[in-house]
Write an enzyme that holds these catalytic residues in place. Structure first.
Site, PDB file in Angstrom:
ATOM      1  N   LEU A   3      34.938  22.533  18.250  1.00 49.68           N
ATOM      2  CA  LEU A   3      35.568  21.852  17.110  1.00 49.68           C
ATOM      3  C   LEU A   3      34.564  20.991  16.318  1.00 49.68           C
ATOM      4  O   LEU A   3      33.873  20.160  16.904  1.00 49.68           O
ATOM      5  CB  LEU A   3      36.707  20.971  17.643  1.00 49.68           C
ATOM      6  CG  LEU A   3      37.608  20.343  16.579  1.00 49.68           C
ATOM      7  CD1 LEU A   3      38.451  21.406  15.892  1.00 49.68           C
ATOM      8  CD2 LEU A   3      38.499  19.277  17.201  1.00 49.68           C
ATOM      9  N   THR A  36      32.418  27.163  14.332  1.00 47.66           N
ATOM     10  CA  THR A  36      32.064  27.824  15.587  1.00 47.66           C
ATOM     11  C   THR A  36      33.171  27.508  16.590  1.00 47.66           C
ATOM     12  O   THR A  36      34.114  26.781  16.266  1.00 47.66           O
ATOM     13  CB  THR A  36      30.696  27.323  16.108  1.00 47.66           C
ATOM     14  OG1 THR A  36      30.766  25.903  16.230  1.00 47.66           O
ATOM     15  CG2 THR A  36      29.567  27.705  15.167  1.00 47.66           C
ATOM     16  N   HIS A  46      35.133  18.621   6.609  1.00 51.73           N
ATOM     17  CA  HIS A  46      35.554  17.578   7.566  1.00 51.73           C
ATOM     18  C   HIS A  46      35.241  16.209   6.960  1.00 51.73           C
ATOM     19  O   HIS A  46      34.129  16.009   6.446  1.00 51.73           O
ATOM     20  CB  HIS A  46      34.815  17.772   8.889  1.00 51.73           C
ATOM     21  CG  HIS A  46      35.260  16.804   9.930  1.00 51.73           C
ATOM     22  ND1 HIS A  46      36.469  16.919  10.587  1.00 51.73           N
ATOM     23  CD2 HIS A  46      34.686  15.665  10.406  1.00 51.73           C
ATOM     24  CE1 HIS A  46      36.605  15.908  11.428  1.00 51.73           C
ATOM     25  NE2 HIS A  46      35.535  15.136  11.331  1.00 51.73           N
ATOM     26  N   ASN A  75      34.514  25.054   6.943  1.00 48.13           N
ATOM     27  CA  ASN A  75      35.472  23.953   7.047  1.00 48.13           C
ATOM     28  C   ASN A  75      34.912  22.743   6.324  1.00 48.13           C
ATOM     29  O   ASN A  75      33.693  22.581   6.228  1.00 48.13           O
ATOM     30  CB  ASN A  75      35.695  23.601   8.531  1.00 48.13           C
ATOM     31  CG  ASN A  75      36.734  22.502   8.710  1.00 48.13           C
ATOM     32  OD1 ASN A  75      37.762  22.481   8.012  1.00 48.13           O
ATOM     33  ND2 ASN A  75      36.486  21.577   9.620  1.00 48.13           N
ATOM     34  N   GLU A 113      34.656  15.197  -1.404  1.00 43.42           N
ATOM     35  CA  GLU A 113      35.003  16.494  -0.807  1.00 43.42           C
ATOM     36  C   GLU A 113      35.217  17.531  -1.897  1.00 43.42           C
ATOM     37  O   GLU A 113      34.774  18.677  -1.795  1.00 43.42           O
ATOM     38  CB  GLU A 113      36.286  16.371   0.036  1.00 43.42           C
ATOM     39  CG  GLU A 113      36.135  15.500   1.274  1.00 43.42           C
ATOM     40  CD  GLU A 113      37.401  15.472   2.129  1.00 43.42           C
ATOM     41  OE1 GLU A 113      38.088  16.499   2.231  1.00 43.42           O
ATOM     42  OE2 GLU A 113      37.692  14.403   2.698  1.00 43.42           O
ATOM     43  N   ARG A 146      45.237  23.770  12.525  1.00 39.23           N
ATOM     44  CA  ARG A 146      45.327  24.532  13.777  1.00 39.23           C
ATOM     45  C   ARG A 146      43.918  24.802  14.286  1.00 39.23           C
ATOM     46  O   ARG A 146      43.039  25.170  13.503  1.00 39.23           O
ATOM     47  CB  ARG A 146      46.020  25.896  13.569  1.00 39.23           C
ATOM     48  CG  ARG A 146      47.385  25.855  12.993  1.00 39.23           C
ATOM     49  CD  ARG A 146      48.393  25.193  13.874  1.00 39.23           C
ATOM     50  NE  ARG A 146      48.630  25.885  15.136  1.00 39.23           N
ATOM     51  CZ  ARG A 146      49.298  25.344  16.152  1.00 39.23           C
ATOM     52  NH1 ARG A 146      49.755  24.108  16.066  1.00 39.23           N
ATOM     53  NH2 ARG A 146      49.500  26.026  17.258  1.00 39.23           N
TER      54      ARG A 146
END
Ligand code: GRF
Length: 203
Positions: free
Chosen positions: A149, A146, A114, A112, A179, A96
């Site tokens: 995206l 932030t 990515h 996050n 990761e 989301r």
């Protein structure tokens, strides 16, 4: 037992939760500077919820479809995070987009992971895009969230080679292994920094 020196961590997921598992595994070490206190999924059927519960972490399903709009969903999310006393949020496959208001409220406290070497390939389908571009290496990025995206300050990156015959799936698997190593390491550094210099009270 709760260690007062550990930053209280909330992990947000939408699915498999393998990065969440990597964070939980790292946090099993009492020296890890963050303590996972709640895992929240916007999808009630996310397999990661059961994994979190089995690991003894509070697992909460917060179905975004049950809310009138994004702001109402985020108010409920904020309330769950507040109830658990969360100080730092890790997005781990959370699908989301967060509104600028939510991000501002948690400024510097949302991380996050990515699956690309940002600033390359923000958004979805990163591995297919890297292969289509003929890239010779790929990787993953941990960054501060932030309002824009996949664009916040980078806390760490890991690189892997793109190999002949790679498909998006084989490349994704190679990146995913990195990761799982990178996220706990980068998050630990940020949690230590937060512990030394909290960027502002959450009230
Ligand atoms: C990972 O590739 C992560 O980088 C991206 O979504 C995927 C989530 O996988 N944001 P998992 O749920 O952590 O296994």
């Amino acid at each position: 037992m709760t260690n007062r020196n550990r930053v209280r961590l909330g992990i947000l997921i939408s699915g498999r939760g393998s990065n969440m598992e990597a964070l939980l595994a790292a946090a099993a070490d009492p020296e890890f500077p963050a303590e996972p206190v709640v895992v929240i999924s916007n999808r009630p059927d996310a397999p990661g919820l059961a994994t979190a519960a089995a690991a003894g972490v509070a697992a909460v399903a917060l179905d975004h479809r049950a809310f009138a709009d994004r702001t109402a969903f985020e108010q409920a999310l904020d309330s769950e995070l507040g109830k658990a006393g969360v100080e730092l949020i890790a997005l781990a496959g959370f699908m989301r987009v967060l509104t600028p208001g939510f991000v501002a409220r948690w400024a510097g406290r949302i991380l996050n992971i990515h699956p690309s070497l940002l600033p390359l390939y923000p958004g979805l389908d990163t591995h297919a895009r890297a292969l289509a571009a003929g890239d010779r290496e790929a990787g993953c990025t941990v960054h501060i969230v932030t309002a824009d995206l996949d664009s916040g300050p980078v806390l760490g990156q890991a690189r892997v080679p793109v190999l002949p015959g790679d498909t998006p799936a084989t490349l994704a698997a190679r990146v995913l292994a990195e990761e799982h190593r990178l996220y706990p390491e980068a998050l630990a550094r940020h949690a230590r920094a937060l512990r030394l210099a909290p960027p502002g009270r959450l009230d």
